[in-house]
Design an enzyme around this catalytic site. Structure first.
Site, mmCIF file in Angstrom:
data_model
loop_
_atom_site.group_PDB
_atom_site.id
_atom_site.type_symbol
_atom_site.label_atom_id
_atom_site.label_comp_id
_atom_site.label_asym_id
_atom_site.label_seq_id
_atom_site.Cartn_x
_atom_site.Cartn_y
_atom_site.Cartn_z
ATOM 1 N NE ARG A 70 0.072 -1.382 1.707
ATOM 2 C CZ ARG A 70 0.876 -0.979 0.717
ATOM 3 N NH1 ARG A 70 2.185 -1.002 0.890
ATOM 4 N NH2 ARG A 70 0.376 -0.575 -0.426
ATOM 5 C CB THR A 111 -5.456 2.957 -4.880
ATOM 6 O OG1 THR A 111 -4.623 1.959 -5.514
ATOM 7 C CG2 THR A 111 -6.883 2.733 -5.338
ATOM 8 C CG ASP A 124 -3.147 -0.632 -7.371
ATOM 9 O OD1 ASP A 124 -2.142 -0.256 -7.999
ATOM 10 O OD2 ASP A 124 -3.093 -1.161 -6.240
ATOM 11 C CG ASP A 171 -7.390 -1.985 -6.531
ATOM 12 O OD1 ASP A 171 -7.476 -0.810 -6.119
ATOM 13 O OD2 ASP A 171 -6.688 -2.834 -5.962
ATOM 14 C CG ASP A 210 -11.581 -1.978 -1.831
ATOM 15 O OD1 ASP A 210 -12.286 -0.949 -1.824
ATOM 16 O OD2 ASP A 210 -11.649 -2.859 -2.711
ATOM 17 N N GLY A 213 -0.827 2.402 -0.012
ATOM 18 C CA GLY A 213 0.141 2.983 -0.952
ATOM 19 C C GLY A 213 -0.190 4.434 -1.257
ATOM 20 N NE ARG A 226 -2.342 -3.985 -3.239
ATOM 21 C CZ ARG A 226 -2.558 -3.593 -1.993
ATOM 22 N NH1 ARG A 226 -3.117 -4.424 -1.135
ATOM 23 N NH2 ARG A 226 -2.216 -2.392 -1.588
#
Ligand code: ADP
Ligand code: F6P
Length: 341
Positions: free
Chosen positions: A93, A146, A148, A150, A124, A32, A192
């Site tokens: 992707r 990202t 996120d 995360d 990741d 993303g 996500r």
């Protein structure tokens, strides 16, 4: 699925690649997009050029690598990009790159174009791909990009700050209308499977309830009781921030309205959270991380991820980085709860 690499194999890669002189590097963005990716690309390009390397931009992540969408970059290739959202390199992707055949081909294409070092800006998943290229002799460095937040090895990921600020502004607006109509609003934010955007917005927007994938017990009756209780206490609205990882905001709104009698609306913020001009923080972190990645390649390093940890810019072995775990802060969750009285 993450690929675990044995200590012996890792040592062999490190011995073979450490100190290898890199002359031409590539840079790509993968997964993303995130605001600040352009600042990171710019920093990679200009730092590498300033150290005498040649730089190539690879369009559309690993898909573009496999399709050889590779262009020469100079300092002007990244002019006027620092303030722009999205990624000038485009992103994708790519399923094929998850296969060993795809990874072999990717490494061969790098060699064909003289690319002996690569910076991968992404999350990741993108780092797992970078690790595979490192195993195949291409010096690779990951930069965390990202919205996120995360990625376990780093306290900061490029794009998070802009995304939470965008979401926060949008939620403020929903809150205005929610108050006027004395409604309950369920606002779904991205992330996500991670609840960082939800938790930060929950605190920043003063939400009555925050539903985090890491914590939510799916007890809707608890939410319903909370809404009824807050109504009795005189609250004019009830804001529920729901994380994407939980989802189903629209059906949740219908059930809550039926059970409470309080008009309830769902708003899914969606991809607007990924766009827009990056904040100062995103531009600065992205610039430092991008430059740091170029420096690591100049030093002959490979299979590393750039991170910001404990107030410092550092780097980790990709395998170690992918095996780290990240926890939502219990204290932040308790603070958020305490603010709702
Ligand atoms: P992110 O990098 O944000 O985590 P994805 O998980 O979608 O995003 O990964 C981005 C791309 O990285 C994937 O489309 C794929 O090309 C590559 N990738 C993901 N996981 C792996 C893997 N285990 N091995 C090799 N490449 C991978
Ligand atoms: O990883 C960033 C992210 O925006 C997640 O928050 C979200 O789950 C996902 O990407 C959405 O991906 P896509 O743009 O493919 O719908």
């Amino acid at each position: 699925m993450r690929c675990r690499v044995s200590v012996q194999v890792r040592r062999r890669i490190e011995e073979e690649l450490m100190g290898k002189e890199v002359k031409t590097i590539g840079v790509l963005t993968s997964g993303g997009d995130a605001p600040g990716m352009n600042a990171a690309i710019r920093a990679v390009v200009r730092k590498a050029l300033s150290r005498g390397l040649k730089v190539k931009g690879i369009h559309q992540g690993y898909r573009g690598l496999l399709n050889e969408e590779i262009v020469d970059f100079d300092a002007r290739s990244v002019s006027d990009t620092i303030s722009k959202g999205g990624t000038i390199l485009y992103t994708a992707r790519c399923h094929e790159f998850r296969t060993s055949e795809g990874q072999d081909e990717g490494a061969a294409i790098c060699r064909k174009h003289g690319i002996d070092g690569l910076v991968v800006i992404g999350g990741d998943g993108s780092f797992a791909g970078a690790q595979q290229l490192a195993l195949r002799g291409i010096n690779t460095i990951g930069v965390p990009g990202t919205i996120d937040l995360d990625i376990a090895c780093t306290d900061y990921t490029i794009g998070f700050d802009t995304a939470v600020n965008t979401a926060m502004d949008a939620i403020d607006k929903v809150r205005d209308t929610s108050t006027s109509h004395e409604r309950c609003s369920i606002i779904e934010v991205m992330g996500r499977n991670a609840g960082y955007i939800a938790l930060w917005c929950g605190i920043a927007n003063g939400a009555e309830d925050i539903l985090l994938p890491e914590r939510y017990n799916y007890d809707e009756q608890e939410l319903i009781n909370n809404i009824i209780h807050n109504r009795k206490r005189g609250k004019k609205h009830h804001i529920i921030i729901n994380a994407e990882g939980i989802g189903h905001s629209t059906s949740m709104a219908r059930r809550i309205e039926a059970a409470t009698g309080v008009e309830t609306r769902a708003t899914i913020l969606g991809h607007m959270q990924r766009g827009g001009s990056p904040t100062c923080r995103d531009r600065v972190y992205a610039s430092v991380m991008g430059a740091y990645a170029a420096d690591l390649l100049c030093e002959g390093k490979s299979n590393r991820v750039v991170a910001f940890r404990g107030g410092e810019y550092v780097d980790y072995d990709i395998n170690d980085a992918l095996n780290m775990q990240k926890e939502i802060s219990d204290y932040m969750v308790r603070v958020a709860k305490a603010m709702t009285i």
